[in-house]
Design a protein around this motif. Structure first.
Motif, PDB file in Angstrom:
ATOM      1  N   SER A   1       0.819  -1.218   0.000  1.00  0.00           N
ATOM      2  CA  SER A   1       0.000   0.000   0.000  1.00  0.00           C
ATOM      3  C   SER A   1       0.852   1.267   0.000  1.00  0.00           C
ATOM      4  N   ALA A   2       2.134   1.130   0.286  1.00  0.00           N
ATOM      5  CA  ALA A   2       3.009   2.305   0.218  1.00  0.00           C
ATOM      6  C   ALA A   2       3.145   2.815  -1.208  1.00  0.00           C
ATOM      7  N   VAL A   3       2.838   1.924  -2.178  1.00  0.00           N
ATOM      8  CA  VAL A   3       2.997   2.339  -3.576  1.00  0.00           C
ATOM      9  C   VAL A   3       1.774   2.008  -4.437  1.00  0.00           C
ATOM     10  N   ALA A   4       0.757   1.364  -3.855  1.00  0.00           N
ATOM     11  CA  ALA A   4      -0.362   0.902  -4.698  1.00  0.00           C
ATOM     12  C   ALA A   4      -1.704   1.207  -4.052  1.00  0.00           C
ATOM     13  N   SER A   5      -2.770   1.021  -4.831  1.00  0.00           N
ATOM     14  CA  SER A   5      -4.122   1.320  -4.348  1.00  0.00           C
ATOM     15  C   SER A   5      -4.640   0.162  -3.488  1.00  0.00           C
ATOM     16  N   PRO A   6      -5.703   0.410  -2.704  1.00  0.00           N
ATOM     17  CA  PRO A   6      -6.221  -0.640  -1.812  1.00  0.00           C
ATOM     18  C   PRO A   6      -6.674  -1.889  -2.552  1.00  0.00           C
ATOM     19  N   VAL A   7      -7.220  -1.741  -3.744  1.00  0.00           N
ATOM     20  CA  VAL A   7      -7.687  -2.915  -4.490  1.00  0.00           C
ATOM     21  C   VAL A   7      -6.500  -3.823  -4.821  1.00  0.00           C
ATOM     22  N   ILE A   8      -5.442  -3.203  -5.295  1.00  0.00           N
ATOM     23  CA  ILE A   8      -4.233  -3.981  -5.616  1.00  0.00           C
ATOM     24  C   ILE A   8      -3.681  -4.627  -4.350  1.00  0.00           C
ATOM     25  N   VAL A   9      -3.740  -3.881  -3.253  1.00  0.00           N
ATOM     26  CA  VAL A   9      -3.239  -4.422  -1.980  1.00  0.00           C
ATOM     27  C   VAL A   9      -4.038  -5.668  -1.588  1.00  0.00           C
ATOM     28  N   GLY A  10      -5.373  -5.566  -1.662  1.00  0.00           N
ATOM     29  CA  GLY A  10      -6.224  -6.686  -1.270  1.00  0.00           C
ATOM     30  C   GLY A  10      -5.975  -7.919  -2.115  1.00  0.00           C
ATOM     31  N   VAL A  11      -5.935  -7.730  -3.429  1.00  0.00           N
ATOM     32  CA  VAL A  11      -5.732  -8.862  -4.340  1.00  0.00           C
ATOM     33  C   VAL A  11      -4.347  -9.476  -4.129  1.00  0.00           C
ATOM     34  N   SER A  12      -3.342  -8.615  -4.017  1.00  0.00           N
ATOM     35  CA  SER A  12      -1.988  -9.145  -3.859  1.00  0.00           C
ATOM     36  C   SER A  12      -1.811  -9.819  -2.498  1.00  0.00           C
ATOM     37  N   ALA A  13      -2.524  -9.342  -1.486  1.00  0.00           N
ATOM     38  CA  ALA A  13      -2.430  -9.983  -0.162  1.00  0.00           C
ATOM     39  C   ALA A  13      -3.008 -11.396  -0.206  1.00  0.00           C
ATOM     40  N   LEU A  14      -4.112 -11.561  -0.914  1.00  0.00           N
ATOM     41  CA  LEU A  14      -4.689 -12.906  -1.039  1.00  0.00           C
ATOM     42  C   LEU A  14      -3.748 -13.819  -1.819  1.00  0.00           C
ATOM     43  N   ALA A  15      -3.154 -13.281  -2.873  1.00  0.00           N
ATOM     44  CA  ALA A  15      -2.179 -14.052  -3.650  1.00  0.00           C
ATOM     45  C   ALA A  15      -0.979 -14.423  -2.784  1.00  0.00           C
ATOM     46  N   PHE A  16      -0.550 -13.473  -1.964  1.00  0.00           N
ATOM     47  CA  PHE A  16       0.580 -13.698  -1.047  1.00  0.00           C
ATOM     48  C   PHE A  16       0.270 -14.847  -0.084  1.00  0.00           C
ATOM     49  N   LEU A  17      -0.940 -14.801   0.479  1.00  0.00           N
ATOM     50  CA  LEU A  17      -1.348 -15.856   1.411  1.00  0.00           C
ATOM     51  C   LEU A  17      -1.359 -17.214   0.733  1.00  0.00           C
ATOM     52  N   PHE A  18      -1.893 -17.225  -0.491  1.00  0.00           N
ATOM     53  CA  PHE A  18      -1.983 -18.487  -1.239  1.00  0.00           C
ATOM     54  C   PHE A  18      -0.586 -19.046  -1.533  1.00  0.00           C
ATOM     55  N   LEU A  19       0.249 -18.173  -2.091  1.00  0.00           N
ATOM     56  CA  LEU A  19       1.576 -18.636  -2.527  1.00  0.00           C
ATOM     57  C   LEU A  19       2.464 -19.055  -1.367  1.00  0.00           C
ATOM     58  N   THR A  20       2.284 -18.413  -0.226  1.00  0.00           N
ATOM     59  CA  THR A  20       3.145 -18.751   0.913  1.00  0.00           C
ATOM     60  C   THR A  20       2.648 -19.982   1.675  1.00  0.00           C
ATOM     61  N   HIS A  21       1.561 -20.575   1.177  1.00  0.00           N
ATOM     62  CA  HIS A  21       1.064 -21.795   1.834  1.00  0.00           C
ATOM     63  C   HIS A  21       1.011 -22.993   0.888  1.00  0.00           C
ATOM     64  N   VAL A  22       1.647 -22.908  -0.263  1.00  0.00           N
ATOM     65  CA  VAL A  22       1.587 -24.037  -1.210  1.00  0.00           C
ATOM     66  C   VAL A  22       2.961 -24.636  -1.467  1.00  0.00           C
ATOM     67  N   ARG A  23       3.877 -24.382  -0.523  1.00  0.00           N
ATOM     68  CA  ARG A  23       5.230 -24.901  -0.746  1.00  0.00           C
ATOM     69  C   ARG A  23       5.222 -26.425  -0.892  1.00  0.00           C
TER      70      ARG A  23
END
Lengths: 325, 243
Positions: B156-178
């Motif tokens: 969010s320091a560089v992006a809009s809230p929508v991008i933050v929300g979507v990327s956070a969900l992607a982050f959660l997904f990717l960090t749990h599929v190792r």
């Protein structure tokens, strides 16, 4: 005269250097969008002397707020150097600066006391200092007894007052005010004017950015006028507004017309009841006074002719438009 | 440090008054209260089911609270210009982003404490045994939620809230599929894959005796590493931004 060069400059930069400068901006520029992009501020110089109230004037889009933001570190300048109180304008020296942004807004779920507490802590004050200064400032800006009300319940004018209070919480040496009277009723505007005069009396330097020309005229010692991102004029208010070679005469008389000998030299005539105000060439003042006296008129004042800031501003913008065309 | 704590205190004061935060907490707690009404299993199993479902609910609620608090915090402060009066003081950009995260993490800690007390008390009242290991699960959930909050602050320091929300969900997904992507620790990339799996201790807490102190220390180190890297990225991104 080169296009867009300052038209009058009674307070030269050399002259300003002889006194301590509270704020100094050299060659400030801000361009957006790379080559061929939009230039918001184009090599602006600004010198604000200590203990003065300096007005920064200009129409919308002139670059006033961008210049202030560059000075205060909110926007990264493309070019230029900025100093405050003799030091590069970084975070350290900003501890000695108070800033009121245009239409200030604060987290709506906080109250005024919490906002002042936050800014007091950021300024390094302890709890006792914050409490004392906070209640004093809330009273000073007319919010006594409203300190614990959530800001979501505040009007725009009340938020403006909170903004002024937070700007002054640390007793800054330099205060930067961006449209401080915005959103205030006439009484509030008068209070802000008085506050600025109080600050000047206490030795605080004030840089005031405003659209309200009457406000600037009432409190500023010097002004810098920006237009299209450049400095169009700078100097003392009197030097900018006095009309060279003409004197304004205010006289009272029972006659419906002025003596014929005066009518040939007078200009800018305004009549209200039995009071006449007009201007004459400086060289004709003595003769005009004699004529009025001989004809039974009472002379109420004789002062150098001065145009209003509104007139000056309109004329300056007109000239600039013509130059651009 | 004083400036970071001042900003954090203001964030906490603001965040704990947001109705949405406490609606999420209340909703999760109502669900926790109805877990004992699930179909009965054999003795010993039902307690494990309770612990597993309760921690899953706490996890979802904590992540939702983290997203609510962190995704829009900096963008809204910039848009509303509330950030101006803070940044023009003797405050570095990194102090602002770090203070914002600390405030959100403290609010998450308060919410997690409420979760923990209710889950623990409900378990004790219904099943007659103090389930101390639940606190390990709550601690792990808080750590992961705080990491997600740090990610949101960084983006969010560089992006809009929508991008933050979507990327956070992607982050959660990717960090749990190792495990799904790499198989197991024998894969040479296993140690280098950015994963939050270390915080997933629901199974040992629900069905075993919890985790060791050494494991908790590992979680703490991982938490500090994630938070540190993400806060550095937040500071770098926000430092270059015009507000």
């Amino acid at each position: 005269m080169p296009r867009n060069a300052p038209r009058r400059c009674s307070v030269s930069r050399m002259g300003a250097h002889r006194e301590t400068l509270a704020i100094e901006i050299d060659g400030a520029a801000k361009r957006y969008g790379g080559p061929g992009g939009f230039t918001a501020v184009d090599h602006v110089d600004l010198a604000v002397r200590s203990g003065r109230v300096h007005g920064l004037l200009g129409p919308n889009g002139a670059g006033k707020t961008t210049t202030l933001k560059m000075l205060l570190g909110l926007v990264r300048p493309t070019e230029g150097s900025f100093s405050i109180l003799g030091e590069p304008a970084g975070p350290t020296v900003r501890a000695r600066v108070g800033f009121l942004p245009e239409q200030p807004y604060f987290p709506p779920l906080l109250n005024a006391e919490e906002v002042l507490k936050l800014h007091g802590r950021l300024a390094g004050l302890d709890a006792a200092q914050i409490a004392a200064r906070g209640s004093d400032l809330l009273a000073r800006v007319g919010l006594e007894g409203r300190g614990t009300t959530r800001l979501s319940k505040y009007s725009r004018g009340m938020l403006q007052r909170v903004g002024i209070a937070q700007a002054l919480i640390a007793e800054p040496e330099v205060v930067v005010l961006d449209e401080p009277a915005s959103g205030l009723d006439p009484v509030g505007q008068r209070d802000v004017r008085n506050l600025m005069l109080e600050l000047r009396e206490s030795g605080t330097t004030v840089l005031l950015s405003s659209h309200q020309l009457s406000e600037v005229e009432a409190v500023c010692d010097e002004v810098t006028i920006l237009n299209r991102g450049r400095v169009s004029a700078r100097g003392a208010i009197d030097d900018l507004l006095n009309v060279a070679g003409r004197t304004s005469v205010r006289a009272r008389g029972e006659s419906a017309v002025l003596p014929a000998d005066i009518q040939s030299v007078m200009e800018d005539v305004a009549v209200s009841g039995s009071v006449w105000v007009f201007s004459v060439p400086d060289t004709a003042v003595r003769a005009v006074v004699d004529i009025l006296d001989d004809n039974g008129w009472t002379i109420e004042s004789i002062v150098p002719k001065r145009q209003s800031l509104e007139e000056y501003f309109s004329h300056m913008l007109e000239v600039t438009e013509n130059e651009v065309a | 440090m004083g400036r970071i704590l001042a900003i954090a205190a203001a964030v906490v004061s603001d965040a704990i008054r947001r109705r949405i935060v406490w609606v999420v907490v209340l909703f999760a707690l109502i669900l926790v209260a109805v877990i004992p009404m699930l179909p009965s299993y054999g003795q010993g199993v039902i307690e494990a089911v309770y612990r597993e479902v309760a921690l899953a609910l706490v996890y979802v609620a904590a992540i939702v609270v983290a997203l609510v608090l962190a995704a829009n915090r900096i963008p809204s402060e910039v848009e509303r210009r509330t950030v101006y009066t803070v940044l023009v003081r003797d405050v570095r950009r990194w102090e602002y982003t770090t203070g914002t995260w600390v405030g959100i993490a403290l609010t998450l800690a308060a919410a997690s404490l409420v979760f923990g007390v209710i889950v623990f008390a409900t378990g004790w009242l219904v099943y007659g045994e103090p389930m101390w290991t639940l606190w390990q699960g709550v601690l792990a959930i808080w750590m992961e939620a705080a990491v997600v909050a740090a990610f949101c602050v960084a983006v969010s320091a560089v992006a809009s809230p929508v991008i933050v929300g979507v990327s956070a969900l992607a982050f959660l997904f990717l960090t749990h599929v190792r495990a799904d992507l790499l198989g197991g620790p024998s894969n040479p990339l296993w140690s280098f894959y950015p994963s939050l799996d270390v915080f997933n201790i629901i199974a040992p807490v629900a069905h075993g005796t919890g985790v060791s102190l050494a494991y908790i220390a590992t979680m703490a180190v991982t938490f500090a590493g994630w938070a540190g890297v993400l806060l550095v990225l937040a500071a770098l991104g926000f430092a270059r931004r015009d507000v």
